[in-house]
Design a protein around this motif. Structure first.
Motif, PDB file in Angstrom:
ATOM      1  N   ASP A  13      65.301  81.481  48.542  1.00 38.41           N
ATOM      2  CA  ASP A  13      66.480  81.002  47.829  1.00 38.41           C
ATOM      3  C   ASP A  13      67.683  80.763  48.727  1.00 38.41           C
ATOM      4  O   ASP A  13      68.513  79.895  48.445  1.00 38.41           O
ATOM      5  CB  ASP A  13      66.866  81.971  46.702  1.00 38.41           C
ATOM      6  N   GLY A  14      67.798  81.523  49.813  1.00 39.53           N
ATOM      7  CA  GLY A  14      68.908  81.310  50.748  1.00 39.53           C
ATOM      8  C   GLY A  14      68.802  80.010  51.509  1.00 39.53           C
ATOM      9  O   GLY A  14      69.773  79.485  52.031  1.00 39.53           O
ATOM     10  N   LEU A  15      67.594  79.457  51.551  1.00 42.69           N
ATOM     11  CA  LEU A  15      67.352  78.211  52.288  1.00 42.69           C
ATOM     12  C   LEU A  15      67.142  77.000  51.375  1.00 42.69           C
ATOM     13  O   LEU A  15      67.429  75.873  51.767  1.00 42.69           O
ATOM     14  CB  LEU A  15      66.099  78.386  53.176  1.00 42.69           C
ATOM     15  N   TYR A  16      66.629  77.262  50.178  1.00 37.73           N
ATOM     16  CA  TYR A  16      66.241  76.155  49.307  1.00 37.73           C
ATOM     17  C   TYR A  16      66.328  76.582  47.845  1.00 37.73           C
ATOM     18  O   TYR A  16      65.887  77.665  47.493  1.00 37.73           O
ATOM     19  CB  TYR A  16      64.810  75.724  49.639  1.00 37.73           C
ATOM     20  N   ASN A  17      66.893  75.710  47.028  1.00 36.42           N
ATOM     21  CA  ASN A  17      66.897  75.903  45.566  1.00 36.42           C
ATOM     22  C   ASN A  17      66.480  74.580  44.926  1.00 36.42           C
ATOM     23  O   ASN A  17      66.743  73.511  45.459  1.00 36.42           O
ATOM     24  CB  ASN A  17      68.280  76.275  45.057  1.00 36.42           C
ATOM     25  N   VAL A  18      65.860  74.694  43.777  1.00 32.04           N
ATOM     26  CA  VAL A  18      65.440  73.517  43.038  1.00 32.04           C
ATOM     27  C   VAL A  18      66.634  72.997  42.249  1.00 32.04           C
ATOM     28  O   VAL A  18      67.248  73.742  41.501  1.00 32.04           O
ATOM     29  CB  VAL A  18      64.268  73.831  42.083  1.00 32.04           C
ATOM     30  N   ARG A  19      66.963  71.746  42.456  1.00 34.03           N
ATOM     31  CA  ARG A  19      68.096  71.158  41.738  1.00 34.03           C
ATOM     32  C   ARG A  19      67.575  70.397  40.529  1.00 34.03           C
ATOM     33  O   ARG A  19      66.654  69.616  40.627  1.00 34.03           O
ATOM     34  CB  ARG A  19      68.862  70.218  42.650  1.00 34.03           C
ATOM     35  N   ILE A  20      68.190  70.659  39.378  1.00 36.76           N
ATOM     36  CA  ILE A  20      67.748  70.019  38.133  1.00 36.76           C
ATOM     37  C   ILE A  20      68.692  68.893  37.788  1.00 36.76           C
ATOM     38  O   ILE A  20      69.845  68.947  37.966  1.00 36.76           O
ATOM     39  CB  ILE A  20      67.712  71.001  36.979  1.00 36.76           C
ATOM     40  N   GLY A  61      71.597  74.735  42.164  1.00 38.74           N
ATOM     41  CA  GLY A  61      70.216  74.638  41.729  1.00 38.74           C
ATOM     42  C   GLY A  61      69.673  75.935  41.162  1.00 38.74           C
ATOM     43  O   GLY A  61      70.383  76.907  40.957  1.00 38.74           O
ATOM     44  N   VAL A  62      68.369  75.956  40.923  1.00 35.74           N
ATOM     45  CA  VAL A  62      67.675  77.072  40.277  1.00 35.74           C
ATOM     46  C   VAL A  62      66.851  77.816  41.321  1.00 35.74           C
ATOM     47  O   VAL A  62      66.299  77.222  42.244  1.00 35.74           O
ATOM     48  CB  VAL A  62      66.752  76.526  39.158  1.00 35.74           C
ATOM     49  N   SER A  63      66.762  79.108  41.149  1.00 41.14           N
ATOM     50  CA  SER A  63      65.997  79.939  42.073  1.00 41.14           C
ATOM     51  C   SER A  63      64.534  79.505  42.117  1.00 41.14           C
ATOM     52  O   SER A  63      63.958  79.072  41.127  1.00 41.14           O
ATOM     53  CB  SER A  63      66.070  81.401  41.621  1.00 41.14           C
ATOM     54  N   THR A  64      63.961  79.654  43.295  1.00 39.53           N
ATOM     55  CA  THR A  64      62.529  79.364  43.463  1.00 39.53           C
ATOM     56  C   THR A  64      61.681  80.540  42.985  1.00 39.53           C
ATOM     57  O   THR A  64      60.482  80.403  42.809  1.00 39.53           O
ATOM     58  CB  THR A  64      62.213  79.110  44.949  1.00 39.53           C
ATOM     59  N   GLY A  65      62.335  81.714  42.826  1.00 38.75           N
ATOM     60  CA  GLY A  65      61.606  82.924  42.461  1.00 38.75           C
ATOM     61  C   GLY A  65      61.335  83.811  43.658  1.00 38.75           C
ATOM     62  O   GLY A  65      60.892  84.942  43.510  1.00 38.75           O
ATOM     63  N   TRP A  66      61.581  83.305  44.871  1.00 41.81           N
ATOM     64  CA  TRP A  66      61.411  84.072  46.094  1.00 41.81           C
ATOM     65  C   TRP A  66      62.788  84.226  46.751  1.00 41.81           C
ATOM     66  O   TRP A  66      63.375  83.259  47.227  1.00 41.81           O
ATOM     67  CB  TRP A  66      60.466  83.368  47.057  1.00 41.81           C
TER      68      TRP A  66
END
Length: 133
Positions: free
Chosen positions: A126-133, A117-122
């Motif tokens: 990011d180590g816990l959650y990323n946005v998947r496209i 996925g894509v970085s959240t910007g934080w």
């Protein structure tokens, strides 16, 4: 629920009992005719209530064709296990968790970079959650 016709008259005779059943196990012959009957029964009774048996192998090359062959070749305990292990009748568009285990493992263990996925910007997030496209 059931359309009246002579071919499936036995369903009408048992309609009162079948309407109360929450789980119906279909154990038809393993040949194409038996599978066609199972499909029609599931359609008429509601696939969401139907379960089907998978006949085991009677030898290295052949499957048992029906419950009688399971009894003859493998015995009553095997038949009981076959019926107890009946699986939910397949419904188009409905999947089992095990169909996705490989993808979930890849994502969890981050073994496939495309799925990260894509970085959240934080960075901390990011180590816990990323946005998947």
């Amino acid at each position: 629920m059931l359309s009246q016709d002579t071919k499936f008259q036995y369903l009408w005779n048992c309609n009162e009992y079948l309407e109360k059943a929450s789980r119906i196990i279909l154990a038809t012959d393993s040949n194409s005719s038996g599978q066609a009957v199972a499909e029609e029964l599931a359609r008429r009774l509601g696939k969401e209530r139907c379960w089907r048996v998978e006949w085991p192998k009677k030898n290295d090359a052949e499957l048992c064709k029906d419950a009688n062959e399971v009894l003859m070749y493998l015995g009553p305990d095997s038949l009981r296990k076959v019926v107890e292990n009946a699986e939910l009748y397949p419904i188009k568009g409905l999947f089992k968790f095990r169909d996705f285990v490989h993808e979930i493992d890849e994502y969890y263990y981050q073994s496939n970079i495309e799925h990260l996925g894509v970085s959240t910007g934080w960075r901390a997030l990011d180590g816990l959650y990323n946005v998947r496209i």
